[in-house]
Design a protein around this motif. Structure first.
Motif, mmCIF file in Angstrom:
data_model
loop_
_atom_site.group_PDB
_atom_site.id
_atom_site.type_symbol
_atom_site.label_atom_id
_atom_site.label_comp_id
_atom_site.label_asym_id
_atom_site.label_seq_id
_atom_site.Cartn_x
_atom_site.Cartn_y
_atom_site.Cartn_z
ATOM 1 N N UNK A 107 0.836 -1.201 0.000
ATOM 2 C CA UNK A 107 0.000 0.000 0.000
ATOM 3 C C UNK A 107 0.870 1.250 0.000
ATOM 4 N N UNK A 108 0.238 2.374 -0.074
ATOM 5 C CA UNK A 108 0.975 3.589 -0.398
ATOM 6 C C UNK A 108 1.938 4.057 0.699
ATOM 7 N N UNK A 109 1.618 3.815 1.974
ATOM 8 C CA UNK A 109 2.371 4.450 3.046
ATOM 9 C C UNK A 109 3.077 3.519 4.026
ATOM 10 N N UNK A 110 2.625 2.268 4.131
ATOM 11 C CA UNK A 110 3.120 1.382 5.186
ATOM 12 C C UNK A 110 4.642 1.278 5.228
ATOM 13 N N UNK A 111 5.251 0.969 4.100
ATOM 14 C CA UNK A 111 6.697 0.763 4.100
ATOM 15 C C UNK A 111 7.434 2.048 4.462
ATOM 16 N N UNK A 112 6.906 3.175 3.995
ATOM 17 C CA UNK A 112 7.518 4.453 4.321
ATOM 18 C C UNK A 112 7.481 4.710 5.826
#
Lengths: 123, 123
Positions: free
Chosen positions: A24-29
Motif C-alpha cells: 500500500x501507499x504508506x506502510x513501508x515508508x
DNA sequence: CAGGATCCTCCTAGATACTG
DNA sequence: CAGTATCTAGGAGGATCCTG
C-alpha cells in the motif's frame, strides 16, 4: 485435525494480506522512518511529507493492530503520542528490504525491458 | 553527474512501484503459477480461478512490460498464446518468497497481536 | 497535538459484450 | 481462443471541520 490443504489456504490468505499491506501507499515508508527510532505523530507526518492525517492514522492503526508498531501516550496537555517499531516490526524490515534491494539491483534490467516493450508497441 | 540524492529518489520510485506491483491482487498468484512452467492463457485463468479475462490480461501485460514474463504466439486458428517466466521473473520469485515465508513463520505472532488489539478496543 | 467524523474524488477491478 | 472496449460499483486516499 484439519487437512494440510486447509492450513495452506489459510496461510495464503495471510501472505496475501501482508503483500497487500506492504504494497500500500504508506506502510513501508512509515515503517522505514520508525526504523530510525521512536517518533511522535506530528514528527512522522512532517518527515514523511505528503501524507494526510487520516492516512497516517489509518496506517499506524493497522501496523499497531498487527503488532508491528507500539503506541505510547504521555498523559499531558497537549498529549504526546509516540510510536516505535516492536521487535516484530524490526524483523518485518528484513524481507521488505530484500525486495527493495532486489529491485535496486535490477532497475537496469527492468527499465531496459520497459523501453523494449514500449518500442515494440509503438512501431 | 547527478548527485546521489537524485539517484536514491529515483530508486525509491522503482522500489515503490515494485512493492505496489507485488502487492496487487493477482501478480504474485500469476507469477507463482507460471513458476511451474509455460502455460496458456486459458489454462492460467482456469487454474487461478476467480480472475476475470480483463485482469489476467492486464496483469500479464504489466509483467511482460517489466520483463518478468515472455509471451509466445503460435500463428494458428484458433491462436495459441503461451506465457512463461523469464530469468528475471524467476529471480523475482526469490525475494517475494522471502516475504511469504516470513509471513508464514510469523502468523502466530500477528494473529495474537490482532486478538489482543481487538480485545483492548472492545473492552 | 493527536485524531475522530464527513464528504468527495479518483482509480481499480469486475461484468458484459464484441472481434480476429 | 485470446483478447479489446465499455460501463459501472466499491474502496483507497485526500480535504476539511471539529474535539479532548
Amino acid at each position: 485435525m484439519k487437512p494440510a490443504l486447509k492450513a495452506e489456504t489459510e496461510d495464503c490468505s495471510y501472505i496475501s494480506q501482508m503483500l497487500s499491506r506492504v504494497g500500500d501507499k504508506w506502510t513501508v515508508l512509515v515503517v522505514t522512518y520508525l526504523g530510525e527510532g521512536s517518533m511522535r505523530f506530528s514528527e512522522l507526518q512532517r518527515r514523511i511529507g505528503g501524507i494526510s492525517q487520516k492516512m497516517l492514522t489509518v496506517t499506524l492503526r493497522n501496523l499497531e493492530r498487527d503488532g508491528f508498531v507500539s503506541r505510547t501516550v504521555e498523559p499531558s496537555s497537549p498529549p504526546r503520542v509516540s510510536y516505535e517499531l516492536t521487535a516484530l516490526g524490526h524483523e518485518l524490515l528484513v524481507p521488505v528490504t530484500g525486495i527493495a534491494e532486489w529491485t535496486r539491483a535490477n532497475i537496469g534490467r527492468i527499465e531496459a525491458a520497459r523501453q523494449a516493450f514500449d518500442r515494440s508497441q509503438n512501431g
